[in-house]
Design an enzyme around this catalytic site. Structure first.
Site: not given
Ligand code: AMP
Length: 537
Positions: A182, A327, A436, A441
């Site tokens: 990756t 993954e 944030k 968020w």
């Protein structure tokens, strides 16, 4: 039941026996189309395995590829893994230093590459001492007269010396089969090692009706590169299902793809949003229509709503949004409606389709808060997305510091998401990219999707910048479409009424282009560096 192990060679054996005359069509880097059948591909994969054994390749050895989607790359997938070695697909779009790191880390013994990459390989070779031999994926007529590459050979001559009279070994299904790194945006690249078992289970899962929904009547064009997470499993699920396979080689421009879609009667395709945007523009410009294409997958990055809507409503294609990562082999979720959703108003259906979707069997997922506590599946609460299952990585190849999993065995995706009561997951951010503001968020992806829905905006990225009161506030960095004008105030006004007022970016900066990773994702680490010290007015 019989303890028959799940093996990659079993896929090509199956296709060669039961779909012997089904075709694989490839556009070659040397020019022209190559056309043959699963029976012929199987024979050549066995010739390749014989050649590899002669070169001393044995169980677990890594064999690298730097190659486009072609029939020869397909043969490497089977010849290398089939004999018990590891097919290590390398992304040629990475930086030279990353490529050198990856080849050395994987300790590739052989490296097969396309003609396109000869100049690149000549730069890499002096720094890759483990590579004993470089093989050009072509015939002898294209071999350069002189080359500094140790033992440079052409692929066709290697195969020509073999009979193809070879029996695939019966491997343990947990044997390693392939390897893909990756492209970390900040850290060193990390290798994900797949097994025969994980690959087969992923291939079954990817074929399911709510996933790719592929069968022996399908013609699949793999736009997604075979050097990026095994082309999302297409080179495996095509022979499993007896699909005709079309491989576009290096020609990924819209005109070349459209030509193949039409001439080969393609019914299904999969790729990243950028490629589909290019194709959409081309279709619109020429008022073109697809004659056979019925369904497509968009994934690898968040699908902008305008793209999904255009393929769905304008071009009549059943387009499904999918999420995954290297993954996860890579398919994790696909946004396919359930029966009960079919009666919903169009807007409500669209709201579900644009999410990243429901898990496929073989993947379990959860969202947790910063303390690791599970969050409700109410479609509102968002937290760190965790996954687990038989085709999810438990660690990285050659990793010295385990730590990919939580204490209870879940893989931390690094994505932040919501899950609704029907199980539809929606990515709101990478955990590193979340903004944030005053402890709450803000999703940068939602803001980016809104920005590019503006007719004058070609691309947009939103990052958090320091704010004295709220600690962080969103800054929108946007690229205007050529010939279009829009001011910062007009663009910000476009957000009104579409999101909570406190989510609205505090400022806009226009740039001519945004930084991207080798796999085409926005490189926000670079953007944060570019705008370090930015002061909100
Ligand atoms: P890679 O391993 O390079 O394929 O990157 C995986 C990452 O790409 C994921 O963790 C997500 O952050 C992102 N990604 C993949 N598919 C999607 C999607 N449909 N929507 C949003 N992000 C995605």
């Amino acid at each position: 039941m019989m303890p028959t192990p799940l093996r990659i060679a079993g896929l090509i054996e199956h296709a060669a026996k039961w779909h012997a005359d089904t075709e694989i069509v490839s556009r070659l880097p040397e020019g022209g189309l190559h056309r043959y059948t699963y029976a012929a591909a199987h024979h050549r994969a066995k010739q390749l395995a014989q050649a590899l054994i002669k070169l001393g390749i044995t169980d677990g050895d890594r064999v690298g590829t730097l190659a486009w989607n072609t029939h020869r790359h397909f043969e490497l997938y089977y010849g290398v893994s089939g004999l018990g070695a590891v097919c290590h697909t390398i992304n040629p779009r990475l930086f030279v230093e990353q490529l050198i790191y990856i080849i050395n880390h994987a300790q590739d013994r052989l490296l097969f590459f396309d003609l396109t990459f000869l100049p690149l390989v000549e730069k890499l070779a002096p720094h890759c001492p483990t590579v004993e031999k470089w093989v050009l994926l072509t015939g002898p007529e294209h071999l350069p007269a002189a080359s500094a590459l140790p033992g440079l050979t052409d692929y066709e001559s290697l195969l020509a010396a073999e009979t193809g009279d070879y029996e695939w070994p019966v491997l343990d299904e947990n044997t390693a089969s392939s390897l893909c790194y990756t492209s970390g945006t900040t850290d060193e690249p990390k290798g994900v090692l797949y097994s025969h078992r994980s690959t087969l289970l992923h291939s079954y899962a990817a074929s399911l009706p709510d996933c790719f929904n592929c069968g022996a009547r399908d013609v699949i064009l793999a736009v997604v590169p075979m050097f990026h997470v095994n082309a999302w499993g297409i080179p495996y699920l095509a022979p499993l299902n007896g699909c005709k396979l079309v491989l576009p080689g290096p020609a990924l421009d819209a005109a070349s793809l459209y030509e193949l879609f039409e001439s080969e009667k393609v019914t299904f395709s999969a790729g990243v949003p950028t490629i589909w945007f290019g194709l959409l523009t081309f279709m619109r410009e020429g008022k073109r229509r697809f004659s056979t294409l019925r369904k497509m997958i968009v994934g690898g990055a968040s699908c902008p709503p305008a793209l999904l809507r255009a393929f769905d409503e304008e071009l009549g294609i059943e387009i499904r949004h999918a999420w995954g990562m290297s993954e996860t082999s890579p398919l994790g979720t696909v946004s396919t409606l359930k029966g009960k959703h079919l009666e919903l108003p169009e807007d409500a259906k669209f709201f579900l389709k644009i999410k990243q979707g429901r898990v496929i069997f073989g993947v379990d997922m959860e969202i947790v808060d910063e303390a690791g506590q599970p969050l409700p599946h109410d479609g509102v609460a968002f937290g760190d997305l965790l996954v687990r299952g038989p085709f999810i990585a438990s660690d990285y190849f050659g990793s010295v510091q385990p730590g990919a999993l939580t204490a209870s065995g879940w893989f931390k995706t690094g994505d932040v998401a919501t899950i609704d009561p029907d199980g539809f997951m929606n990515i709101t951010d990478r955990s590193k990219d979340v903004i944030k503001s005053g402890g709450e968020w803000i999703s940068s992806i939602d803001l980016e999707n809104l920005a590019i829905a503006h007719p004058a905006i070609a691309e947009a990225a939103v990052i958090g910048v320091p704010h004295p009161k709220w600690s962080e506030r969103p800054l929108l960095v946007a690229v205007r479409k050529p010939g279009f004008e829009v001011s910062a105030e007009e663009l910000l006004a476009f957000f009104d009424g579409k999101i909570a007022t406190w989510w609205r970016p505090d400022a806009v900066e226009f740039v001519t282009q945004l930084p991207h990773t080798a796999t085409g994702k926005l490189l926000k680490t670079q953007l944060r560096k570019d705008f370090a010290g930015y002061e909100l007015g």
